[in-house]
Design a protein around this motif. Structure first.
Motif, PDB file in Angstrom:
ATOM      1  N   THR A 330       0.835  -1.203   0.000  1.00  0.00           N
ATOM      2  CA  THR A 330       0.000   0.000   0.000  1.00  0.00           C
ATOM      3  C   THR A 330       0.871   1.254   0.000  1.00  0.00           C
ATOM      4  N   ALA A 331       0.283   2.333  -0.520  1.00  0.00           N
ATOM      5  CA  ALA A 331       0.959   3.630  -0.465  1.00  0.00           C
ATOM      6  C   ALA A 331       0.537   4.414   0.776  1.00  0.00           C
ATOM      7  N   HIS A 332      -0.400   3.874   1.558  1.00  0.00           N
ATOM      8  CA  HIS A 332      -0.871   4.569   2.770  1.00  0.00           C
ATOM      9  C   HIS A 332      -0.017   4.170   3.976  1.00  0.00           C
ATOM     10  N   ARG A 333       0.047   5.036   4.964  1.00  0.00           N
ATOM     11  CA  ARG A 333       0.815   4.718   6.161  1.00  0.00           C
ATOM     12  C   ARG A 333      -0.026   4.772   7.428  1.00  0.00           C
ATOM     13  N   HIS A 334      -1.325   5.013   7.284  1.00  0.00           N
ATOM     14  CA  HIS A 334      -2.265   4.701   8.360  1.00  0.00           C
ATOM     15  C   HIS A 334      -3.397   3.902   7.742  1.00  0.00           C
ATOM     16  N   LEU A 335      -3.644   2.719   8.283  1.00  0.00           N
ATOM     17  CA  LEU A 335      -4.646   1.829   7.686  1.00  0.00           C
ATOM     18  C   LEU A 335      -5.821   1.642   8.632  1.00  0.00           C
ATOM     19  N   LEU A 336      -6.962   1.385   8.031  1.00  0.00           N
ATOM     20  CA  LEU A 336      -8.122   0.935   8.784  1.00  0.00           C
ATOM     21  C   LEU A 336      -8.143  -0.589   8.760  1.00  0.00           C
ATOM     22  N   ARG A 337      -8.900  -1.164   9.657  1.00  0.00           N
ATOM     23  CA  ARG A 337      -8.996  -2.620   9.743  1.00  0.00           C
ATOM     24  C   ARG A 337      -9.423  -3.215   8.402  1.00  0.00           C
ATOM     25  N   GLY A 338      -8.700  -4.231   7.944  1.00  0.00           N
ATOM     26  CA  GLY A 338      -9.062  -4.921   6.705  1.00  0.00           C
ATOM     27  C   GLY A 338      -8.388  -4.369   5.460  1.00  0.00           C
ATOM     28  N   MET A 339      -7.768  -3.189   5.563  1.00  0.00           N
ATOM     29  CA  MET A 339      -7.093  -2.628   4.384  1.00  0.00           C
ATOM     30  C   MET A 339      -5.860  -3.470   4.035  1.00  0.00           C
ATOM     31  N   GLN A 340      -5.490  -3.438   2.769  1.00  0.00           N
ATOM     32  CA  GLN A 340      -4.365  -4.228   2.286  1.00  0.00           C
ATOM     33  C   GLN A 340      -3.034  -3.610   2.718  1.00  0.00           C
ATOM     34  N   VAL A 341      -2.142  -4.444   3.204  1.00  0.00           N
ATOM     35  CA  VAL A 341      -0.798  -4.022   3.606  1.00  0.00           C
ATOM     36  C   VAL A 341       0.198  -4.269   2.477  1.00  0.00           C
ATOM     37  N   GLY A 342       0.166  -5.474   1.927  1.00  0.00           N
ATOM     38  CA  GLY A 342       1.118  -5.799   0.866  1.00  0.00           C
ATOM     39  C   GLY A 342       0.918  -7.216   0.380  1.00  0.00           C
ATOM     40  N   LYS A 343       1.726  -7.609  -0.604  1.00  0.00           N
ATOM     41  CA  LYS A 343       1.564  -8.920  -1.230  1.00  0.00           C
ATOM     42  C   LYS A 343       2.925  -9.599  -1.409  1.00  0.00           C
ATOM     43  N   ILE A 344       2.925 -10.903  -1.153  1.00  0.00           N
ATOM     44  CA  ILE A 344       4.128 -11.716  -1.328  1.00  0.00           C
ATOM     45  C   ILE A 344       3.842 -12.780  -2.378  1.00  0.00           C
ATOM     46  N   ALA A 345       4.736 -12.896  -3.349  1.00  0.00           N
ATOM     47  CA  ALA A 345       4.583 -13.917  -4.393  1.00  0.00           C
ATOM     48  C   ALA A 345       5.299 -15.179  -3.963  1.00  0.00           C
ATOM     49  N   GLY A 346       4.530 -16.192  -3.586  1.00  0.00           N
ATOM     50  CA  GLY A 346       5.092 -17.480  -3.199  1.00  0.00           C
ATOM     51  C   GLY A 346       4.982 -18.481  -4.338  1.00  0.00           C
ATOM     52  N   PRO A 347       5.794 -19.542  -4.265  1.00  0.00           N
ATOM     53  CA  PRO A 347       5.856 -20.496  -5.373  1.00  0.00           C
ATOM     54  C   PRO A 347       4.760 -21.558  -5.365  1.00  0.00           C
ATOM     55  N   VAL A 348       3.984 -21.648  -4.275  1.00  0.00           N
ATOM     56  CA  VAL A 348       3.017 -22.744  -4.148  1.00  0.00           C
ATOM     57  C   VAL A 348       1.591 -22.187  -4.132  1.00  0.00           C
ATOM     58  N   ALA A 349       0.738 -22.712  -5.020  1.00  0.00           N
ATOM     59  CA  ALA A 349      -0.653 -22.271  -5.078  1.00  0.00           C
ATOM     60  C   ALA A 349      -1.388 -22.666  -3.804  1.00  0.00           C
ATOM     61  N   PHE A 350      -2.115 -21.720  -3.198  1.00  0.00           N
ATOM     62  CA  PHE A 350      -2.919 -22.073  -2.015  1.00  0.00           C
ATOM     63  C   PHE A 350      -4.248 -21.334  -1.979  1.00  0.00           C
ATOM     64  N   ARG A 351      -4.460 -20.378  -2.921  1.00  0.00           N
ATOM     65  CA  ARG A 351      -5.725 -19.640  -2.935  1.00  0.00           C
ATOM     66  C   ARG A 351      -6.584 -20.103  -4.102  1.00  0.00           C
ATOM     67  N   ALA A 352      -7.853 -19.713  -4.072  1.00  0.00           N
ATOM     68  CA  ALA A 352      -8.763 -19.986  -5.182  1.00  0.00           C
ATOM     69  C   ALA A 352      -9.769 -18.850  -5.256  1.00  0.00           C
ATOM     70  N   GLY A 353     -10.617 -18.878  -6.264  1.00  0.00           N
ATOM     71  CA  GLY A 353     -11.656 -17.860  -6.391  1.00  0.00           C
ATOM     72  C   GLY A 353     -11.130 -16.602  -7.072  1.00  0.00           C
ATOM     73  N   LYS A 354     -11.657 -15.452  -6.677  1.00  0.00           N
ATOM     74  CA  LYS A 354     -11.225 -14.185  -7.271  1.00  0.00           C
ATOM     75  C   LYS A 354      -9.805 -13.874  -6.796  1.00  0.00           C
ATOM     76  N   LEU A 355      -8.883 -13.783  -7.740  1.00  0.00           N
ATOM     77  CA  LEU A 355      -7.475 -13.695  -7.366  1.00  0.00           C
ATOM     78  C   LEU A 355      -6.911 -12.282  -7.449  1.00  0.00           C
ATOM     79  N   LEU A 356      -7.663 -11.346  -8.061  1.00  0.00           N
ATOM     80  CA  LEU A 356      -7.165  -9.985  -8.196  1.00  0.00           C
ATOM     81  C   LEU A 356      -7.731  -9.123  -7.073  1.00  0.00           C
ATOM     82  N   SER A 357      -6.959  -8.089  -6.679  1.00  0.00           N
ATOM     83  CA  SER A 357      -7.489  -7.180  -5.673  1.00  0.00           C
ATOM     84  C   SER A 357      -8.519  -6.267  -6.328  1.00  0.00           C
ATOM     85  N   GLN A 358      -9.398  -5.696  -5.529  1.00  0.00           N
ATOM     86  CA  GLN A 358     -10.413  -4.784  -6.071  1.00  0.00           C
ATOM     87  C   GLN A 358      -9.747  -3.515  -6.551  1.00  0.00           C
TER      88      GLN A 358
END
Ligand SMILES: [Zn+2]
Length: 358
Positions: A330-358
């Protein structure tokens, strides 16, 4: 006044591959618009020298509707203000039309099948009846790109190192682009969900191949990707000049441009599944202090950031669950509950469904 969309056309249709490049589909993602300025200069010179083998379509500012939007002084280009719909979602997936219209027409010739699919795909886009101005824009953009061999959709993240989204069947084809651009993550999915632009141009190929079966060969004939050109504030001549140079090298590498490309750099990353990306969200409101830098390789359990309650001082340290590359935040430095902090690209698939952020 109606918004105006401008496309620049180089080379000769039908004389080789077709390339489609657009910048700033999310209108407040500015880096792609600056890269397009360098590309335009390069393409004009290459065309004058007769060095374009095929056709290149360049749309430097793909979203004139979003470019005219602002809220209380802040540019607002990700969502259509009249509907709230993301400008990079809800493109027509033409495969549904083509499963019907191509029935009985495909042969054992991949080349003939590709030409047929492209003709029917153009018709399917032409038959799309838009119900909003944003849909009219989406139809126009998709109409320019749907029959291309290569589609480069130039976006950016909030704060990020350069990364790329592509369809899983395009892993091999996207690797040279990833190497030339110096991407820190190449994220693959068969279907990311919600029909983004790059996928509207590419996914029809593997959907149709699966539908019609191996007797009717259909390669993944559109190398369509979303390129995230770092973060929103990473608008600088050096970045744009180097990114344009990388794109020119890639287009030379694949034979669209005459000449010898610069030697391909060693890739900074291997492709990883989009289902392997861990999004970290804020568990409560607070001041965000990052403990890792973008591009850092992290281990599972590493501390990524602290979240500090500004009144009590209580601090929560946020840890990764996956090992991988810390590629966006995120470009923000004060967040509300539930806001996105950041993303890590891992080598192993573990999620499903909608994969893109809003
Ligand atoms: Zn974007």
């Amino acid at each position: 006044m109606s918004p105006t969309l401008t496309s620049f056309h180089y080379g000769t249709p039908g004389s080789g591959k077709k390339v489609y490049i657009q910048g700033a589909l999310h209108a407040d993602e500015v880096p792609g618009m600056l890269v397009a300025q360098f590309l335009r200069t390069e393409f004009e010179a290459l065309e004058a020298a007769g060095k374009i083998r095929g056709e290149i379509v360049l749309v430097p500012a793909a979203n004139p509707i979003g470019l005219a939007q602002a809220i209380q002084g802040a540019p607002f280009g990700r969502f259509d203000l009249t509907t709230g719909i993301n400008f990079n979602r809800a493109y027509k997936h033409v495969a549904e039309d083509l499963k019907k219209s191509l029935s009985g027409l495909l042969t054992d010739s991949a080349e003939a099948n590709v030409a047929l699919v492209r003709a029917h795909a153009r018709d399917s886009v032409a038959a799309w009846v838009p119900s909003t101005d944003a849909d009219t824009l989406k139809k126009t953009l998709l109409g320019l790109a749907i029959d291309a061999d290569i589609v480069l959709d130039l976006h950016c993240d909030n704060e990020a190192v350069l990364h790329i989204y592509a369809g899983t069947p395009l892993a091999e084809a996207a690797a040279p682009l990833s190497a030339y651009l110096g991407a820190h993550a190449l994220l693959l999915a068969l279907e990311a969900g919600e029909e983004p632009f790059d996928e509207a141009c590419s996914r029809l190929w593997w959907d149709l191949a699966a539908h019609f079966g191996p007797a009717f060969p259909l390669p993944p004939a559109c190398m369509s990707v979303t390129v995230e050109l770092r973060g929103e504030m990473d608008v600088a001549y050096d970045y744009a000049r180097n990114d344009a140079r990388a794109l020119i090298n890639y287009l030379t590498h694949v034979g669209v441009l005459d000449g010898t490309p610069d030697p391909m750099p060693a890739p900074l990353c291997a492709a990883t599944p989009l289902e392997g990306v861990e999004p970290i969200a804020a568990p409560h409101a607070g001041v965000l202090v990052f403990l890792k830098a973008l591009g850092d390789k992290v281990a599972a359990g590493d501390a990524i950031a602290d979240l500090i309650d500004p009144v009590s001082g209580a601090t929560t340290t946020l840890h990764t669950k996956v090992a991988g590359v810390f590629f966006a935040r995120t470009a923000h430095r004060h967040l509300l509950r539930g806001m996105q902090v950041g993303k890590i690209a891992g080598p192993v698939a573990f999620r499903a469904g909608k994969l893109l952020s809003q």
